[in-house]
Enzyme design. Structure first.
Site, PDB file in Angstrom:
ATOM      1  N   CYS A 120      42.811  42.556   7.953  1.00  0.00           N
ATOM      2  CA  CYS A 120      42.101  41.525   7.531  1.00  0.00           C
ATOM      3  C   CYS A 120      42.662  40.656   6.475  1.00  0.00           C
ATOM      4  O   CYS A 120      44.043  40.931   5.923  1.00  0.00           O
ATOM      5  CB  CYS A 120      40.834  41.941   6.742  1.00  0.00           C
ATOM      6  N   CYS A 122      41.640  38.669   3.837  1.00  0.00           N
ATOM      7  CA  CYS A 122      41.027  38.407   2.319  1.00  0.00           C
ATOM      8  C   CYS A 122      42.050  38.916   1.022  1.00  0.00           C
ATOM      9  O   CYS A 122      41.998  38.001   0.188  1.00  0.00           O
ATOM     10  CB  CYS A 122      39.794  38.717   2.202  1.00  0.00           C
ATOM     11  N   LYS A 195      29.878  43.807  11.683  1.00  0.00           N
ATOM     12  CA  LYS A 195      29.960  43.872   9.981  1.00  0.00           C
ATOM     13  C   LYS A 195      29.127  42.675   9.586  1.00  0.00           C
ATOM     14  O   LYS A 195      29.305  41.609   9.744  1.00  0.00           O
ATOM     15  CB  LYS A 195      31.721  43.489   9.839  1.00  0.00           C
ATOM     16  N   LYS A 248      28.999  48.438   9.836  1.00  0.00           N
ATOM     17  CA  LYS A 248      29.146  48.360   8.154  1.00  0.00           C
ATOM     18  C   LYS A 248      28.373  47.310   7.721  1.00  0.00           C
ATOM     19  O   LYS A 248      28.049  46.302   7.994  1.00  0.00           O
ATOM     20  CB  LYS A 248      30.537  47.780   8.163  1.00  0.00           C
TER      21      LYS A 248
END
Ligand code: PBG
Length: 327
Positions: A120, A122, A195, A248
């Site tokens: 990811c 971020c 998610k 998740k």
């Protein structure tokens, strides 16, 4: 047959009987330990909202991985806090990036431990979003090339499994093609397929220093109100080549977990996220709940609902509790 012939209490009469008929049993082999890695040496910085967890320098991450190995935990998932963040998330795919260095060091010492890379952006972007941003929008397609490149870089560094968690459309397919072309056709993809845009990620964002600088993640992560959409998301990731899928967070989404397991039958993971962990820790610290009992009950429930394995900040503690004795 009804009462008084049938008395369910007969089979609850002793610890041994209860153990004999128990349907779900937790084991250290069910867990994946999340690790946060930062540059530097000899340092473990406590994460205040996640007691017992640290931002480790690579050498310390190797020691934490060793603890997982000793306890019989088969896998760790690695998150990186890079030196510097930029608009292109270049730290995510750098050959000497922080998770790439961590992977090499851990593999060197513990070749049999399964290394999962969270894929990811971020943690690597200066704006804290999980993709390329332009004009205040998180762009899908330009992020795919980045995901492809990062997957190859992670596989090259020694990760055994790559786990895309950005919720970009088409990311699993883009990664699969890139991995295959680069000679990593044997590297499995664990897709964070369903998610949710969850409030339960709060402590993680402190841990990974990754809160979005504007807006939130609801243009890519899912609305907590949606169930059918989760099944569509999973179906897409399976069609694109996901080897394993994840739901998740875990406990608030057991309905989704159960349905995903039943419908797709793939190895199915659940992520007991930072907020789920922090809530138990906080209430236990106040003496309001029994930590061991509640933590193991939560994990048992997640397994009972269908998880084949669980990503959990309790991986080490729960493994110790399980080896200490019977419930
Ligand atoms: C990266 C990522 C997040 C988590 C795992 N991977 C944070 C987010 O989506 O904001 C959360 C894990 C946790 O809360 O324990 N996108």
């Amino acid at each position: 047959m009804a009462f008084p012939t049938t008395r369910p209490r007969r089979l609850r009469a002793s610890p041994a009987l209860r153990r004999l008929v128990r349907e779900t049993e937790l084991s250290p082999a069910d867990f994946v330990l999340p690790l946060f890695v930062r540059p530097g040496k000899g340092e473990s910085r406590p994460i205040s909202s996640m007691p017992g967890h640290f931002q480790y320098t690579v050498d310390r991450a190797v020691s934490a991985a060793g603890e997982a190995v000793r306890l019989g935990v088969p896998a760790v998932i690695v998150f990186g806090i890079p030196d510097k963040k930029d608009a292109r998330a270049s730290g995510a795919y750098a050959a000497d990036g922080i998770v790439q260095r961590a992977a090499k060091a851990i593999k060197d010492k513990y070749p049999d431990l399964i290394l999962i890379a969270d894929l990811c952006f971020c943690e690597y972007t200066d704006h804290g979003h999980c993709g390329i941003v332009k004009g205040g929008k998180v762009l899908n397609d330009p992020t795919l090339a980045l995901a492809a490149k990062t997957a190859v870089s992670q596989a090259r560094a020694g990760f055994d499994v790559v786990a895309p968690s950005g919720m970009m459309d088409g990311q699993v397919g883009a990664m699969r093609r890139a991995l295959d072309q680069a000679g990593f056709s044997e590297t499995p993809i664990l897709a964070y397929a369903a998610k949710y845009a969850s409030g339960f990620y709060g402590p993680f964002r402190e841990a990974a220093e990754s809160p979005p600088s504007f807006g939130d993640r609801s243009t890519y992560q899912m609305d907590p109100a949606n169930f059918r959409e989760a099944l569509r998301e999973v179906a897409l990731d399976v069609a694109e080549g996901a080897d394993m899928v994840m739901v998740k967070p875990a406990l608030p989404y057991l309905d989704v977990l159960k349905a995903v397991k039943e419908r797709f039958g793939l190895p199915t993971a659940a992520y007991q996220v930072s907020g789920e962990f922090a809530m138990i820790k906080a209430a236990a610290a106040k003496g309001w709940i029994d930590e061991k009992k509640v933590a193991l009950e939560s994990l048992t429930s997640v397994k009972r609902a269908g998880a084949d394995f669980i990503l959990t900040y309790y991986a080490l503690e729960a493994s110790r509790w399980l080896s200490d004795g019977r419930l």
